[in-house]
Design an enzyme around this catalytic site. Structure first.
Site, mmCIF file in Angstrom:
data_model
loop_
_atom_site.group_PDB
_atom_site.id
_atom_site.type_symbol
_atom_site.label_atom_id
_atom_site.label_comp_id
_atom_site.label_asym_id
_atom_site.label_seq_id
_atom_site.Cartn_x
_atom_site.Cartn_y
_atom_site.Cartn_z
ATOM 1 C CG MET A 17 -5.519 -3.320 8.960
ATOM 2 S SD MET A 17 -6.199 -1.627 8.894
ATOM 3 C CE MET A 17 -5.152 -0.775 10.030
ATOM 4 C CB CYS A 18 -9.232 -7.842 7.305
ATOM 5 S SG CYS A 18 -10.129 -8.682 8.591
ATOM 6 C CB THR A 19 -13.353 -5.149 9.836
ATOM 7 O OG1 THR A 19 -13.467 -6.517 10.193
ATOM 8 C CG2 THR A 19 -14.725 -4.501 9.841
#
Lengths: 414, 480
Positions: free
Chosen positions: A198-200
């Site tokens: 998700m952070c990517t």
């Protein structure tokens, strides 16, 4: 056909050589086979069964025909798009091969009672998802019954043959419950699904796929909170594509296309006629061998890699081992002593909690709270009453399932 | 409906250019036995261009029993005509013709592939798949007059990242990166930089680069870990990514294989593949390394860094190398093919096939085999010889098994095998040449995969024989 139903075979099972000839030919004509899925594998399985002496085939599929099926699901034509796969497939086979009867069902496999499945000595599954495979695996395990010596009663062992493909690669397996590894035994070997962090996706996108995943997983619910995403709706998919494209431009990332958007959102698995044909036919050959005793059984898992840049094709036959702690097919026996005049509710205190108890495929005690009312009347009955109603067979162990395992419950009467 | 392309699911395997090759291909089917027809079915469905079907016989009862494309109400008609009609009914994009003749002159026209069953066929001008099913056993034999594959499509793509031998601009970039900063910065250093720095550190400490397996995967790994010492575990994702990709730190010299396996002959200079290989030779001589491919893997880093690396640093070099390589090709190859070639330099493959005639005279010996497939191969050769002598297949009658056993002994001597089990000889005698639909269907699936490989020039085809043993559901590949 006759040469492999008639002549002596030193490399086949005793069953074959004992019954070869007219008996075997007639036996084959009366066997029914169940095919689950009338898609890429299903169409091929139906055709090959029908040309292998099987006279009655039942087929379940609740799906309808999509344009993108036509490159491999050869029983369907452009005019059939939107119709039920099972029905069109059945009709086509019967028209081409009038000696074979094909009975279609357009329901979920979970909607059929166990008694339905017990009519088929062999079930061939051409499924596209893990959940359905686990479910049907559980069914063949539940159908197994044991005699007083805890030996599996032969007639109650139903074989499950399972096939799957991805691109030029595929695999097929034969599951003989409590004899070979079951589907659940090998569940941990399934390849992990590719997932983007998700952070990517949210802060450091680099690939076009990251932009698409952002539009699909974040933007849709944010900007269209009241609309359920329909992956088969062009407008919906186009919205995601446009948003992903916008985002990719913002980050200078190349490569977002509509085709890629569909691939990522729908998790499309490439599929082609050739792989389906060979895997489906390997499954059918196994079915034929089970029914006639020809040859020996695939033991028990074959992998086919049509994509192999060393040798062109890679073929592995692997004997998958049963898992001792398998949640479906590990055996644990529980001995319980009761009086015939006891109500069966006494078992509630003697069995582990949250357990489902079955006899002859019929649920006696359920672990599902919502359904509990329906079974209360059974709890009030005595063992003798249930024996009289033939719900319990004195000789046979009952089966109990909980979340983690299958337990054979042997009831001893005082 | 969300896609309007009925070929969508397969184009995802071989791409639009593969699909175009398929749609322009002409395929010849010799003989309408179920195995050949099933193979062709799996080519008609994905949209092969044009099919020519040749068969001398008319439909009989046995065709209806084992061939899905010969319906029950066609008895007495030409098999070639019926099969063509019912195959093409599946896909209107495909066109074709049929011939009911005994001898067909294949040399008159060009074919991208010939599928032959019923007889051993030894034409060497075209791609060829020869098929036979016999009872529960099947055999597939491939031949290609020239087989140079650019797009071999390995399951795990290899990347050429020049970490060991960076080009000037890349080296400057690598050297400019400092391993000092906050955790956000450190945890977003791309793994290629980490591998480069680790190589420098290793060299500084030991005076050489890691070369053995243990040096690469133990000592070198420790050096990588030393670069993130003191960093909390949740910030070391990129360092572990570097460890997962340790092999990328060392030069891949796979491309050298393709140079060695091709001997340049001047007179075939017009062939695109030879032009490309020759250009590669020259390029390596001038630049010391092959042209850089465009493929660039994902790696944990900031978007900006990634785009800069991919588009600016590597991207510029890719384009520069392409221009230089293109010049070496002297307009003999189109740009699209040149790009494909450069993309795949690490995995090129060439296969030289033995002809079927060579195999018939003397098959290669097989040293060790782990299943029955080799035995079935020898037995198939034997029953075929029996048929050639007697014009019928052997049965379990005593005279037949004796005669077959003599042939088997002879075939065994030819390939230096002591003997084969009597059980298998008796087993093959029970088939009496039976062509079972289910075995044809398995082989047809396998053969159509190879057909697509030969036609699209993608993926690696087998070299040269596959034996399928339905009795046990096993299969093996041999080079005979």
């Amino acid at each position: 056909m006759n040469s492999i139903l008639n002549t002596f075979s030193p490399l086949s099972k005793d069953l074959y050589n004992e019954y070869r000839g007219q008996v075997m030919i007639e036996a084959l004509a009366t066997q029914k086979v169940l095919v689950i899925g009338a898609g890429g594998l299903g169409c091929e399985i139906l055709k090959t069964l029908a040309l292998s002496g099987i006279k009655e085939i039942h087929v379940i599929d609740l799906d309808t025909i999509d344009l993108t099926n036509l490159n491999r699901q050869f029983l369907f034509r452009m005019k059939d798009v939107g119709k039920y796969k099972a029905e069109v497939a059945a009709e086509f086979i019967m028209k081409r091969i009038p000696t074979c009867k094909v009975i279609p069902y357009t329901k979920k496999i979970q909607e059929f009672p166990i008694s339905f499945y017990s009519e088929f000595p062999v079930i061939i599954a051409g499924l596209d998802n893990v959940e359905a495979r686990r479910w049907i695996n559980r069914v063949v395990i539940q159908m197994v019954q044991r005699d007083e010596n805890d030996k599996v009663i032969d007639d109650t062992r139903h074989y499950l043959i399972d096939g799957g493909t991805e691109g030029l690669n595929g695999q097929a397996r034969v599951i003989s419950p409590f004899e070979t590894a079951c589907y659940e035994c090998t569940l941990s070997q399934l390849p992990k699904q590719l997932q983007y962090q998700m952070c990517t996706i949210a802060s450091t996108p680099r690939l076009p796929e990251h932009c698409i995943a952002y539009a699909y997983e974040v933007l849709w619910s944010k900007e269209q909170p009241n609309v359920k995403l329909d992956k088969d709706n062009f407008d919906h998919m186009n919205w995601i594509y446009q948003k992903a494209l916008e985002r990719s431009k913002q980050f200078n990332i190349e490569g977002v296309t509509y085709k890629l958007t569909l691939g990522v959102v729908k998790n499309i698995i490439p599929a082609v006629a050739s792989t389906n044909a060979l895997i489906a036919s390997i499954c059918t050959v196994e079915c034929f061998k089970i029914l006639t005793g020809n040859g020996s059984q695939l033991n028990n898992y074959i992998q086919w890699y049509g994509q192999n840049h060393q040798t062109g094709v890679g073929i592995n036959v692997i004997q998958q081992e049963r898992l001792e702690e398998c949640t479906e097919c590990s055996i644990q026996t529980l001995e319980i002593l009761v009086k015939r005049t006891d109500k069966i509710s006494v078992l509630l205190t003697q069995l582990p909690p949250d357990i489902e108890l079955c006899s002859k495929g019929q649920t006696l005690i359920t672990n599902n709270i919502r359904r509990k009312q329906g079974f209360d009347h059974i709890l009030e009955k005595t063992f003798q009453e249930l024996i009289d109603e033939q719900l319990i067979d004195v000789q046979t162990a009952l089966k109990a399932f909980d979340k983690n395992k299958t337990i054979n419950v042997r009831i001893n009467y005082e | 409906m969300s896609s309007n392309d009925k070929y969508d699911r397969q184009v995802r395997i071989w791409g639009p250019h593969g699909q175009t090759k398929l749609q322009n291909a002409r395929v010849l089917l010799l003989g309408c036995d179920p195995v050949g027809v099933e193979t062709l079915k799996n080519l008609v469905l994905p949209g092969i261009g044009y099919v020519v079907i040749v068969d001398s016989k008319v439909v009989t009862e046995s065709d209806i029993e084992n061939n899905f494309f010969i319906p029950h109400d066609t008895i007495g008609q030409s098999r070639a005509k019926v099969v063509l009609e019912y195959l093409l009914e599946m896909n209107q994009d495909v066109k074709g013709e049929w011939h009911q003749v005994e001898n067909f002159d294949v040399k008159e026209q060009h074919y991208d592939l010939i599928i032959a069953n019923e007889q051993r066929f030894s034409e060497t001008k075209f791609n060829l798949i020869e098929l036979q099913t016999y009872g529960l056993v099947g055999r597939m034999r491939l031949y290609s007059p020239k087989c140079h594959i650019i797009e071999t499509k390995p399951m795990n793509q290899k990347y050429d990242l020049r970490i060991f031998n960076p080009f000037q601009e890349l080296k400057e970039y690598f050297d400019s990166i400092e391993f000092e900063g906050d955790v956000d910065y450190l945890s977003h250093i791309p793994y290629i930089v980490i591998l480069y720095k680790a190589l420098q550190k290793y060299h500084k400490e030991k005076g050489k680069y890691p070369s053995t397996f243990s040096e690469k995967h133990k000592d070198f790994k420790q050096v990588i870990l030393s670069l993130c010492e003191g960093l909390e575990y949740q910030y070391t994702g990129n360092f572990y990514e570097a460890i997962d990709n340790i092999d990328q730190a060392f030069n891949s010299e796979n491309w050298k294989n393709s140079l060695e396996s091709i001997e340049i002959e001047q007179d075939v200079n017009e062939d695109q593949y030879f032009v490309l290989i020759s250009a590669l030779r020259q390029f390596v001589q001038i630049h010391g390394a092959p042209p850089l491919g465009k493929a660039f893997p994902d790696m944990k880093c900031f978007t900006q860094t990634y785009v800069h690396l991919k588009n600016t640093l590597y991207g510029t070099k890719v384009e520069k190398d392409f221009q230089a390589f293109q010049a070496l090709c002297q307009n003999k190859v189109d740009d699209e093919t040149i790009r494909l070639f450069i993309e795949n330099i690490q995995d090129l493959k060439s296969i030289t096939y033995r002809t079927i005639q060579q195999e018939l005279q003397q098959p290669n010996e097989v040293e060790d085999y782990d299943n029955d497939c080799y035995i079935w191969y020898i037995l198939l050769r034997s029953v075929n010889e029996f048929y050639n002598t007697n014009n019928r297949w052997p049965t379990q009658e005593k005279g037949d098994t004796q005669q077959l056993q003599e042939i088997v002994d002879k075939q065994c001597r030819l390939v230096n095998v002591d003997s084969i089990p009597e059980t298998h000889v008796i087993e093959i005698c029970r088939y009496e040449g039976a062509k079972l639909h289910m075995i044809a269907s398995v082989l047809g699936g396998m053969a159509s995969q190879e057909a697509v490989k030969l036609i699209t020039n993608q993926f690696v085809p087998i070299n040269n024989t596959l034996i399928y043993n339905g009795l046990k559901s096993e299969a093996s590949i041999f080079e005979f």
